[in-house]
Design an enzyme around this catalytic site. Structure first.
Site, PDB file in Angstrom:
ATOM      1  N   HIS A 105      -2.802 -22.642 -53.377  1.00  0.00           N
ATOM      2  CA  HIS A 105      -1.830 -23.247 -54.290  1.00  0.00           C
ATOM      3  C   HIS A 105      -1.742 -22.509 -55.613  1.00  0.00           C
ATOM      4  O   HIS A 105      -0.769 -22.691 -56.363  1.00  0.00           O
ATOM      5  CB  HIS A 105      -2.130 -24.745 -54.497  1.00  0.00           C
ATOM      6  CG  HIS A 105      -3.275 -25.045 -55.407  1.00  0.00           C
ATOM      7  ND1 HIS A 105      -4.567 -25.229 -54.951  1.00  0.00           N
ATOM      8  CD2 HIS A 105      -3.336 -25.204 -56.754  1.00  0.00           C
ATOM      9  CE1 HIS A 105      -5.364 -25.512 -55.974  1.00  0.00           C
ATOM     10  NE2 HIS A 105      -4.638 -25.494 -57.070  1.00  0.00           N
ATOM     11  N   ASP A 150      -6.243 -24.229 -48.061  1.00  0.00           N
ATOM     12  CA  ASP A 150      -5.956 -23.862 -49.453  1.00  0.00           C
ATOM     13  C   ASP A 150      -6.807 -22.664 -49.863  1.00  0.00           C
ATOM     14  O   ASP A 150      -7.782 -22.793 -50.624  1.00  0.00           O
ATOM     15  CB  ASP A 150      -6.224 -25.073 -50.353  1.00  0.00           C
ATOM     16  CG  ASP A 150      -5.709 -24.882 -51.769  1.00  0.00           C
ATOM     17  OD1 ASP A 150      -4.948 -23.929 -51.991  1.00  0.00           O
ATOM     18  OD2 ASP A 150      -6.084 -25.693 -52.644  1.00  0.00           O
ATOM     19  N   SER A 247      -8.524 -24.547 -60.766  1.00  0.00           N
ATOM     20  CA  SER A 247      -8.126 -24.240 -59.388  1.00  0.00           C
ATOM     21  C   SER A 247      -8.444 -22.795 -59.008  1.00  0.00           C
ATOM     22  O   SER A 247      -8.240 -21.867 -59.791  1.00  0.00           O
ATOM     23  CB  SER A 247      -6.617 -24.466 -59.227  1.00  0.00           C
ATOM     24  OG  SER A 247      -6.289 -25.816 -59.301  1.00  0.00           O
TER      25      SER A 247
END
Length: 302
Positions: A105, A150, A247
């Site tokens: 992402h 992911d 992230s």
């Protein structure tokens, strides 16, 4: 050579190298990719419906501590620009002098990214080394969708000059897939937000140490459809947690005594807040060793 002279020499060497790597304009107004509108539906789906633990607030990124230069030499900072011109902060792990591992992402709809290594202050810098990278050098997992698979790779067309302050992290062996990680202490670092009130990621690199927990702990809150065997979970109690802006960053632990091994990639947490005690969800690196080897040529040992 005296100890003081050695320290001065090291400092001057770092300053000379990193003075050529200024920070970019606009870094004071960046956000996490999870703040993008295209990810709101994904986070709504995984949002816990109830949580009974009392709220615990913290003035720093989930109780995180400040990192010093060279403490996490395998950490890479990604300054991403998407197709709308918005800018986002992500982390990545240096897994070789030509490859970074990050979250899928983090690169979704990104049109360019600037990689910075050897940096602990994202506003003022400096960094030891930098490189601008285009999507032609992104490899997002072919079955990536939101929080599923992911994981992504960044190919560096110019090799990172490795040093005591910038080096790669050890990848797991295939045999490590059978090692029980629950109960081990994991370490994660990043420039994520320092609390649930601040709108911007941290100026300084921070880290936390928390115990890795069973996936069932996360599944109770986020649902088994969102937490799979390809994920890894970490305790988020005590106000110590990853947050928006972390992230793609590395989760490491000691599988072999004395050696930090990359076991997770920061994926997602609770939309309700970073300091409320919710567990943290990572992409489990051992689930993707064949994929990493096939796409990078890095030999994964048995």
């Amino acid at each position: 050579m005296s100890k003081m002279l050695k320290l001065i020499t090291i400092f001057l060497t770092i300053t000379t190298i990193s003075a050529q790597v200024p920070v970019k304009d606009g870094w004071r107004t960046v956000s996490s990719p999870w703040d993008a509108a295209r990810f709101r539906e994904v986070m709504t789906r995984v949002l816990p419906k109830a949580y009974t633990n009392p709220a615990i607030r913290s003035g720093r990124i989930a109780g995180g501590e400040l990192a010093y230069l060279g403490q996490f030499p395998y950490y890479a900072f990604l300054y991403n620009v998407d197709s709308y011109g918005d800018t986002y902060v992500c982390g990545a792990s240096i897994i070789s002098h030509n490859w970074l591992l990050t979250a899928g992402h983090c690169l979704d709809e990104i049109v360019r990214t600037s990689v910075y290594v050897g940096m602990i202050d994202r506003v003022n810098g400096p960094a030891i080394w930098t490189l601008d990278v285009t999507p032609a050098n992104f490899i997002i997992h072919e079955d990536y969708f939101g929080i599923i698979n992911d994981i992504a790779l960044v190919r560096l067309v110019r090799a990172i000059p490795l040093s005591p302050y910038v080096t790669n992290v050890a990848l797991p062996r295939r045999s490590d897939s059978s090692v029980v990680l629950e109960g081990k202490i994991g370490t994660v670092c990043g420039f994520g937000k320092i609390d649930d009130v601040k709108s911007q990621p941290s100026q300084f690199l921070r880290f936390i140490n928390q115990d890795i927990v069973a996936n069932s702990v996360c599944a109770k809150l986020y649902g088994s459809v969102n937490v799979k065997s390809t994920n890894l979970c970490m305790n988020g109690t005590g106000g110590r947690s990853t947050c928006s802006g972390d992230s793609g960053g590395p989760l490491v632990t000691e599988i072999t005594a004395g050696q930090k091994t990359l076991v997770g990639v920061v994926s997602f947490g609770a939309e309700l807040g970073c300091t409320l005690g919710y567990p943290l969800v990572f992409t489990r690196v051992t689930s993707y060793l064949d994929w990493i080897e096939a796409n990078t040529g890095i030999v994964i040992y048995s």
